[in-house]
Design a protein around this motif. Structure first.
Motif, short mmCIF file in Angstrom:
data_model
loop_
_atom_site.label_atom_id
_atom_site.label_comp_id
_atom_site.label_asym_id
_atom_site.label_seq_id
_atom_site.Cartn_x
_atom_site.Cartn_y
_atom_site.Cartn_z
N PRO A 34 -2.14 0.42 7.02
CA PRO A 34 -3.25 0.90 7.73
C PRO A 34 -2.60 2.06 8.50
N HIS A 44 -10.14 1.73 2.11
CA HIS A 44 -11.31 1.29 3.09
C HIS A 44 -11.90 2.88 3.83
N THR A 170 -5.61 -6.78 9.77
CA THR A 170 -5.53 -6.21 8.57
C THR A 170 -4.29 -7.09 7.65
#
Length: 822
Positions: A34, A44, A170
């Protein structure tokens, strides 16, 4: 002629290295890790942006998941519909996301890891909190990039107002690295961010006062705090998670109720694993498992068998099932496109920096827009504020051939810009009223003030920080909730074996041939005096019989004393368990006995690792020839693998008995011929282990010898009686006061009238009215008799018959069951 192809020679090793690095970086940057700013991976981010472009907001109707997947797949993420749909499903699952970003309608799976329905059946729209991640995206707050075919643009990062990486966490596996970040409570996280904004030099220790620990969507309990602190300080740590439980009684049966399970645990798989353990005999205390979970919450019921300790079973469940798991924190995120391991303060810093950058870009965008607006308003005021100008403007416009000529005329006549002239021409006649002119003047004045404020935002850092704080506080007002995961700050993370073993009362039996076993006390039924008894053990050899019995608890320490005067150390639960009819296990297979040595005595103690406890107690030993010795328990608290010397045994003698005392007891020593001596323990000087002791009782001849010893505290003499048992089953109780105190080394006085009918004396015990007597025959039969069934008689009597003996059987040993062990 054909043009010859040009061949370039390269080193295959270099090419493979280069290609693999390119591949790994592509996975790291574009797939698995991420961005530290919005906490999202590309897929996402593309799902949320695709929904934003379609207008699937929280206040709109649901749209088919397939529609969203098609939008994202066709425009932004050409890596397969399954990857996009699985991402969208996870963002809608309340047990996976602490703050779900997608509102799903339909079957989106379950905590049992059931698969969701196909995308053509489910519907979605954005959660309200997800919209906070996309606010101001049209104000040029983030950089845009072309999609895979350069046809449209997509954001490199979202201008999120929520600290998504911290609140939702995450996980991802890249090439050569992985990330696993836990979720946290929104309120706690924002309070910590505000504290950081107030003091950029804030310590991690202070941050932890705000963010106490991760907060998982499934609740549960964080067990131990060391792993949490380590993860906050270093970005890496191991957090122990346990299920949340309580005890209930259902239909008269004790039950363990699981209310919450650890994060990312497959509930159905966990239950199946427990059922397998039950079949294998590792969870014998559980009779039934019921999953009573419904839409109102999780509820797993473990129904226990009778007389099983729920705490012990619970500890076994924690050890053998996923009711206890570990969350391994590895806080790696992309910072400026590079993977970096980050502590909690660095994560907060990068989010605040991102928000500051978003506010700067948003302010510049708004400033540019309002400056343009002020420019237009200024032109309108020039024309509309003076009546003659308005009349003249209308006249000039009417004289122009077309719009372009009118724009040029206005520019030249009133010294206006092209934009100002064009806006005047675009105005409707209603704006030329006096009221509208006033409104334009007010708007102009307000816009000038706004420009000043926006310029201050760009110049003054504190103003930007105040804006960030205020926006975060607004987020708290909208989405705050309570912490779900409890914290157990106990340092005891590692389970000890004692936690898994119930501290129940057990019977330890030792045979003449040296076999030992441990059996639950509850297996022995209470009988009346004169009963036949029930089978206590199977004797493997005709020459073997069970000689010693001892009532103990599983967590006690057991000291073995051998004939040769050595001491060995063992926990009771380490003694092999066996049924009443099993013979047990050879002692030499448990402790390192010499070949020609055997255990003759034993004592039970409390915690030998407690320095205060071991200094308060003594071990008194007696040998077959009447030698006694007193040594502090402290000298026996550090055993070795091959044992330690307990007493120096003289030639022709051997150790018979060992008893634990507190230094203020009276010692009673009895011999086979029926004599007994009583003297104060204080008459024995305490010596170290490597000594032989002093004379306790004078033995007349070689055929007579010591058969037992007891020690009675002075304050218990009125509460206890002296019990004697002969080899042919006769016994009696006598008051302790009948035995006068003498000096040690005497011949003793009569304690039982020995006849051919009674046989020789074999045991003495100190008992109370609440105790029971356990008698074991050489044939292996055991009987349990209440002490109250045995009459109190004078010391110079033969007693009453306690047990029926058949076929020339005799008593091997006796022991008592104290009132706190029933």
């Amino acid at each position: 002629m054909k043009k010859e192809k040009k061949l370039i020679s390269i080193n295959i090793e270099d090419e493979m290295k280069s290609s693999y690095i390119d591949y790994s970086m592509s996975v790291i940057v574009a797939r698995a890790l991420p961005d530290v700013r919005d906490g999202l991976k590309p897929v996402h981010r593309r799902v949320l942006y695709g929904m934003y472009q379609l207008g699937v907001f929280s206040n709109q109707s649901y749209k088919k998941s397939a529609r969203i997947v098609g939008e994202v797949l066709g425009k932004y993420h050409p890596h397969g519909d399954i990857s996009v749909y699985e991402t969208m499903v996870r963002m809608a699952q309340k047990w996976n996301m602490r703050y779900p970003l997608i509102d799903g309608q339909g079957n989106f799976g379950s905590m049992d890891f059931d698969p969701p329905a196909a995308m053509r059946y489910t519907e979605v729209k954005m959660q309200k909190i997800a919209e906070e991640m996309l606010l101001d995206i049209k104000k040029e707050t983030v950089n845009m990039q072309f999609n895979f075919d350069d046809s449209i643009e997509e954001p490199q990062v979202l201008p999120t107002r929520i600290p998504n990486l911290l609140i939702n966490g995450t996980s991802g596996i890249a090439v050569g690295m992985a990330t696993n970040m836990p979720p946290h409570n929104l309120t706690e996280t924002i309070q910590a961010i505000c504290a950081y904004i107030d003091n950029k030099n804030i310590s991690i220790e202070t941050i932890i006062k705000y963010i106490k620990a991760p907060d998982f969507p499934t609740g549960g309990v964080i067990y131990g705090y060391d792993g949490v602190k380590k993860s906050f300080y270093t970005g890496k740590g191991r957090i122990i998670l346990r299920a949340k439980f309580h005890f209930e009684e259902i239909n008269g049966k004790k039950c363990i109720i699981i209310d919450e399970i650890p994060y990312q645990v497959n509930k159905a798989e966990m239950i199946n694993k427990t059922v397998e353990l039950m079949k294998e005999g590792n969870m014998e205390g559980i009779s039934q498992i019921r999953d009573e979970s419904d839409r109102n919450g999780l509820r797993i019921v473990y129904i226990l068998k009778h007389n099983h300790n729920p705490n012990i079973l619970l500890n076994n469940l924690f050890k053998h099932t996923s009711l206890q798991t570990a969350f391994n924190v590895n806080a790696i995120a992309l910072v400026n496109g590079k993977p970096v391991q980050l502590n909690i303060k660095e994560l907060i810093k990068h989010f605040v920096d991102h928000r500051e950058n978003v506010i700067i870009r948003r302010t510049k965008y708004e400033l540019e827009k309002i400056i343009n607006r002020v420019h237009i308003l200024k032109g309108l005021i020039i024309i509309l504020s003076i009546k003659n100008n308005l009349d003249k403007m209308i006249e000039l416009i009417q004289s122009a051939q077309d719009k372009n000529e009118a724009i040029i005329i206005l520019m030249n006549k009133f010294n206006l810009s092209k934009d100002q002239s064009k806006s005047i021409l675009d105005m409707k006649l209603q704006h030329f009223t006096s009221l509208e002119i006033k409104k334009i003047q007010i708007e102009y004045d307000q816009s000038v003030k706004t420009i000043d404020n926006l310029k201050k935002i760009l110049v003054i850092d504190d103003i930007r920080m105040d804006i960030i704080k205020q926006e975060l506080k607004d987020i708290i007002q909208k989405y705050h909730d309570k912490r779900r995961t409890q914290i157990n700050y106990s340092d005891k993370i590692t389970q000890h074996i004692e936690d898994l073993i119930e501290n129940e009362q057990v019977v330890l039996t030792i045979s003449h041939a040296g076999y030992i076993k441990r059996t639950s006390l509850s297996e022995y039924k209470l009988q009346g005096r004169g009963g036949v008894g029930n089978i206590g053990a199977l004797v493997s050899k005709k020459t073997d019989f069970f000689k010693h019995i001892l009532i103990a608890t599983n967590h006690q320490y057991l000291l073995f004393f051998t004939e040769k005067g050595k001491c060995f150390w063992l926990r009771v639960y380490e003694v092999p368990e066996g049924s009443k009819i099993s013979k047990g296990r050879a002692i030499q297979n448990i402790i390192n006995l010499e070949e020609n040595d055997k255990v003759n005595a034993y004592i039970l103690t409390g915690n030998l690792k407690n320095p205060e406890y071991i200094k308060d107690y003594y071990v008194i030993m007696v040998t077959k020839k009447g030698i006694v010795k007193k040594t502090s328990l402290e000298h026996y608290s550090r055993p070795r693998k091959y044992g330690i010397n307990a007493i120096v045994i003289r030639t022709g003698d051997y150790l018979l008995e060992a008893i634990l005392t507190k230094g203020n007891s009276h010692v009673f020593i009895a011999v086979k011929s029926g004599k007994l001596i009583r003297f104060s323990e204080k008459n024995i000087r305490s010596t170290r282990r490597n000594s032989s002791g002093v004379i306790g009782i004078h033995v007349k001849h070689d055929k007579d010898y010591v058969i037992g010893m007891i020690c009675v505290n002075q304050d218990q003499q009125d509460k206890k009686c002296l019990l004697v048992v002969s080899e042919k089953g006769f016994g009696k109780r006598s008051y302790i006061t009948e035995y006068r105190t003498t000096n040690r080394g005497g011949k003793g006085i009569k304690t039982i009238n020995i006849t051919s009918k009674t046989g020789f004396l074999i045991a003495i015990k100190d008992v109370t009215n609440q105790d029971d007597l356990m008698i074991i025959k050489k044939s292996g039969i055991i009987i349990r008799i209440p002490i109250l069934d045995i009459r109190i008689m004078g010391r110079n009597t033969q007693g009453v018959k306690l047990i029926n003996l058949k076929n020339h059987d005799s008593i091997a040993d006796v022991d008592k069951v104290t009132n706190n062990m029933k």
